[in-house]
Structure formats: C-alpha cells, structure tokens
Design an enzyme around this catalytic site. Sequence first.
Site, mmCIF file in Angstrom:
data_model
loop_
_atom_site.group_PDB
_atom_site.id
_atom_site.type_symbol
_atom_site.label_atom_id
_atom_site.label_comp_id
_atom_site.label_asym_id
_atom_site.label_seq_id
_atom_site.Cartn_x
_atom_site.Cartn_y
_atom_site.Cartn_z
ATOM 1 N N GLY A 38 0.865 -1.075 0.044
ATOM 2 C CA GLY A 38 -0.062 0.041 0.107
ATOM 3 C C GLY A 38 0.800 1.346 -0.001
ATOM 4 N N LYS A 41 3.657 1.574 -4.830
ATOM 5 C CA LYS A 41 4.643 1.171 -5.779
ATOM 6 C C LYS A 41 4.229 0.937 -7.147
ATOM 7 C CE LYS A 41 5.434 -2.750 -3.603
ATOM 8 N NZ LYS A 41 4.727 -2.663 -2.410
ATOM 9 N N THR A 42 2.987 0.062 -7.198
ATOM 10 C CA THR A 42 2.446 -0.028 -8.548
ATOM 11 C C THR A 42 1.928 1.254 -9.177
ATOM 12 O OG1 THR A 42 1.601 -2.096 -7.526
ATOM 13 C CG2 THR A 42 0.655 -1.371 -9.659
ATOM 14 N N GLU A 66 2.055 -10.146 -10.302
ATOM 15 C CA GLU A 66 1.300 -10.307 -8.921
ATOM 16 C C GLU A 66 -0.204 -10.156 -9.358
ATOM 17 O OE1 GLU A 66 2.521 -8.144 -5.812
ATOM 18 O OE2 GLU A 66 1.372 -8.986 -4.227
ATOM 19 N N THR A 281 -7.562 35.148 19.202
ATOM 20 C CA THR A 281 -9.155 35.222 18.605
ATOM 21 C C THR A 281 -9.707 36.468 18.781
ATOM 22 O OG1 THR A 281 -10.912 34.064 18.272
ATOM 23 C CG2 THR A 281 -9.824 33.912 20.455
ATOM 24 N N GLY A 282 -10.047 37.207 17.706
ATOM 25 C CA GLY A 282 -10.771 38.509 17.805
ATOM 26 C C GLY A 282 -9.847 39.559 17.750
ATOM 27 N N GLY A 284 -8.378 40.612 15.358
ATOM 28 C CA GLY A 284 -8.284 41.705 13.938
ATOM 29 C C GLY A 284 -7.600 40.971 12.790
ATOM 30 N N LEU A 287 -9.631 40.872 9.653
ATOM 31 C CA LEU A 287 -9.868 42.320 9.367
ATOM 32 C C LEU A 287 -8.486 42.517 8.538
ATOM 33 C CD1 LEU A 287 -10.863 44.974 9.041
ATOM 34 C CD2 LEU A 287 -10.081 45.568 11.420
ATOM 35 N N GLU A 309 -11.272 28.866 8.596
ATOM 36 C CA GLU A 309 -11.992 28.979 9.576
ATOM 37 C C GLU A 309 -13.477 29.211 9.570
ATOM 38 O OE1 GLU A 309 -9.509 31.235 12.402
ATOM 39 O OE2 GLU A 309 -8.521 29.490 12.870
ATOM 40 N N LYS A 448 9.141 42.282 12.966
ATOM 41 C CA LYS A 448 9.954 42.129 11.954
ATOM 42 C C LYS A 448 9.677 42.448 10.444
ATOM 43 C CE LYS A 448 11.189 37.716 9.815
ATOM 44 N NZ LYS A 448 11.772 36.261 9.820
#
Lengths: 492, 90
Positions: A38, A41-42, A66, A281-282, A284, A287, A309, A448
């Site tokens: 899985g 490869k094939t 195979e 959270t909240g 801005g 915004l 979100e 920065k």
Amino acid sequence: MNETHAIKKLRTGILGFDEITEGGLPQGRTTLVSGTAGSGKTVLAAQFLAEGIQKFGETGVFITFEESPEDIRRNILSLGWNVTEWEADNRWAFVDASPRLGEEAIVAGKYDLGALLARIEHAVKRTGATRLAMDSLGAIFSRFEDASVVRTELFRIAVALKAMGVTAMMTAERRQEYGDISRFSVEEFVADNVLILRNVLEGEKRRRTIEILKYRGTSHHKGEYPFTILPEKGIVIIPLAAIELKQRSSAVRVTSGNNRLDTLCGGGFFRDSIVLVSGATGTGKTLITTEFIAGGVESGERSLLFAFEESHEQLFRNATGWGRDFERLEAEGKLKVVCDYPEVAGLEDHLIRMQSIIEEFKPNRVAVDSLSALERISTIKGFREFVIGFTSFIKHKEIAGLFTATTPTLTGGASITETHISTITDSIILLRYVEMRGEMKRGLTMLKMRGSAHDHDIHEFNIDGHGMHIGDPFRSMAGILAGHPIYVDPEV
Amino acid sequence: MTHYVFKLFITGRSPHADTALANLKHVCDTLLDDECSITVVDVDKDPEQAEIDQILATPTLVKEYPLPQRRIIGDLSDIEKVKKALGLGY
C-alpha cells in the site's frame, strides 16, 4: 573513467520526481522501488510508463507478476490514464506473468526464466519501448522456490534491458518501513539504484514519503520527500528542500490595504514577501486579511483568499461590516475566495490543490486565514514542509502572501504556528489584547520586516464600520507583548 | 493405451534444453510405450507462443492431453517427480 559523467538521466515526467532525482531515472538502468504493502509502488511504476507516453511520446512495457492485467488496467484507468487505448495503439504492452489460477507447477530439475526474458524482449521490440516496469518481484520469488535462480535471472533481465537501452523500474516489497531494503535482498543483485516508498502513521496522520536510498554514480537529493496520490494526476511529489531558493527579492512595494499600516512598514509590503499576522482570537487578523485582499483589488491586482475557519457567507458579511464589498469584487472577477474545512484533506492534498488554484486564477496576492487551522490536521514536520512548499511556490511566482496564525492565549504568548514558521516569513505583525485600567484595548506592532526600516512602536488600534484605525503608540507602558502590561512613569 | 500430447518450451541457447528433451523422450520410451506426440517450442524463436501459454521458466513441459493439463518445470532430471506429476508409477 569517471562514471558520474557517463550516466545520463531520463526525465520521468512525474511531478516532483525529476527535481529530487536531479533529472530523472538513470537512463538504460534498472531502479528498484521498495516499499511496504500500500505504499504506492504499483502506481509509481505505472505512472513512469504513463508519463512517458503522455509527455514524451515514449512507449512502455508493464510486466505484472502479482495482479492480473485486468486488475492493473482497472486501477490505471481510475487514475485517468486511458491504458486500453494505449494498448490498442501499441504504446503500452502488458506481459502477463501473474499466477494462473488453480495451477501449481511441479519442479523436476534445473531451470531458468528464459521464457520470461524472451517475452520481455519480444514485447520491448514489438512496441519499441524505452520504458519498462516490473511489479512486483516478491510474487515471483514466492512462485519459484529457488531464490538464487530468480536472482540470477533478474540480473540477466537487467543486463538485457541495459543492452536494449531500456530504462526500468522494478518494485519489491519490504516488511517494515525502516529496516531491510527488500525481501530476498534483490537490490544487491539487480539494481544500482534504490528508491524507498513509505506510508507511515505519524501521530494519527498518514504520511507518504519517497526517499532515494542509492543512485550509484549520480547525484541526487537526500532525505524523505512527502508525496500524495491524486485522481487524474497520480503521484505528486513535493520537492521541498529541492526547491531552489533563488527567488528574486523585489524592492517593489504593494499596499497592505491600510494606509497607516503601509506607513509603519516604510511604504507597504514588498511585492514578493510573506507576512505573518499573529494574534489571539478576535484581535483583528481576519480584518487585516480582508483589507489586504480588498486593498489589492482596489489597486488593480487580483486577490485570492484561502479561508479555513469561516464560511463564505460569514467572510462576506464580515467584509461588508468593515466597508469592503467582496461580492462586487468577486463579480468583477478580481477576487476569489476559497473556503474549506482543513479536515477535508491531508496537508499534501491541500498544498497541491492550493497550487493548482493559484496556477488557474493567477493572483497577485494570496492570503491564508488561518495557517493554524491547517496545523491541526498535521504533524509538526508535515506542517513545516507545507509552509516551506507553499511559500516557495508563491514567492517563485512573485505573489505577495499574508498568513494568519492564532495564538493560544488572549494576552501575550507566541503561537505554535509562529514558532515553526517565523524564520520562513519576511515580516511579522503582532496583534495583542492590552488590558488598561480594566479595559481591553488592541495593540499592533511590526515585529520584523526583512530588508526594510519599519516602525517599532506598539500602536493602539480600533475597529469600526470602515475597518482598522491604527492610532498612536502606547506610552508609559511596558510588558505588553509578554501579556503583563505595567505603567512606567515617563518622568523617571 | 492413452496417447499423450506434450508441448515442451525451451530456450535454444540454454544447456537445460537438450537435457529436458532427452529426458522427455526417455519417459515416453520407457513409461508411455512411445504413445507421445511432442511439440518443441523455442521461446527465443516463438515468444508469442510463450506469451499465449504464459510461460516463465524454461524448460517447461505442458501435458496437454490427457486432461487435466499439467505443467512441469525443469530439465526433467528428477524422474520421480516427473512420474508423480504425470500420474504414473504408483
């Protein structure tokens, strides 16, 4: 003679593969692809032939030890490659070496695999194939009890393929993700070149990777590269570290969408820079994203927003609340908003999808709100790789990027996202709640900005029906970023 | 007496080919009263036939008649196994 210069490489056409191998598969050689059940490869072997047909007009031979050709045909068709048509045109040929049902051969004396070799040679000559895939060697070892005969014969096949100038991929099973290269030690006998495919469970997330273990006599990139398997595309490798960081640094400034913020940055963001906006959270973040997106369109650019979100409706309602008409911008074709739940796909799949949306829409600026939401669905390593992959992709296209990150605590503190990616981004804007005289105020600072002078104060800002209003710096305060603001007497 | 129909796949360039054919003739002479027809297929000259019969190893002996079909791989030097595979000599 130095072989390094003698071995040419054959471009496979598999996305990302030719980057990590520095040019493709060693031409006229056999490369072993080893992986657990899985691991893909094939698909890789089939794709090697399919890309040859589609992108380079080469033909291919697929030897199956195979699964039956019918099963493989069905799997390949489901990846969007019309193998039946290619077979009819003699561009693809199967050599069926799969076990015949209900028939076990009795071994009475010495033998070789001369018939297999003859069939392979015949198929290669008949189709004029330059590419060949064998899948998978374990099955033939379990059919012939004398492993040394099988090894000798595989070696003989590899030599014959080399003489015919055929570039080949052989797949083999391994029992564990880390350990022996393959069962039956074929690699020592058959292939100078070994690739490992892995499918590892890491912190409840599946992670597929490819590694070049050896590539005798030629250079290649080291380490594991994540990949994903997509319908219509097959395997797509994300060549992270192989992505050349040769992006031009632009001195051209673009607007952040907020005049005052432009001033704080010394005249706007750089055109090909990545800005990280970090805050609780909240504070801005959405915004700033909205102003960035709308500001781009207003100055004649195309803007793309990936939202992880909030819903489409929610985002448009927010924008209206801040005096930005997303609906009009979208109708004019200058804005595209893509909303998705992070959980709908793996991070690699998100990356590929986001890249193809960018290729299609060709934006001048891209915002991701928020990166932290994507971090939830990944491991730290996978997330870092995603961010590197995505940022280098958009920088390469000279697209301005703005990402948001959510901090876990309301006041102060760094986000996890920030910790992992701050070195990758060019600019960081911090948004913080500041408690003053029993009142929550909001503060903004440029932490920065690479390659530019910028303002260092922490500014108070307000939000109203027209958006963000950045005011004066907080004076007589210290410890805001740490989350413990205290008054300091300016007279002292 | 049952008539046996054999198809023997060999690679002309392999040393096992001659041994296999000699061993098969010996089996026909001594065990099957020469009631055998043998078709020899050299896979180098006729790879299509090897493809149709899905042969991998050489030599491979296919007993086509009497049914059921049987396949024996190798140069047939292990006579006990050959006999067992052909249902002879119990």
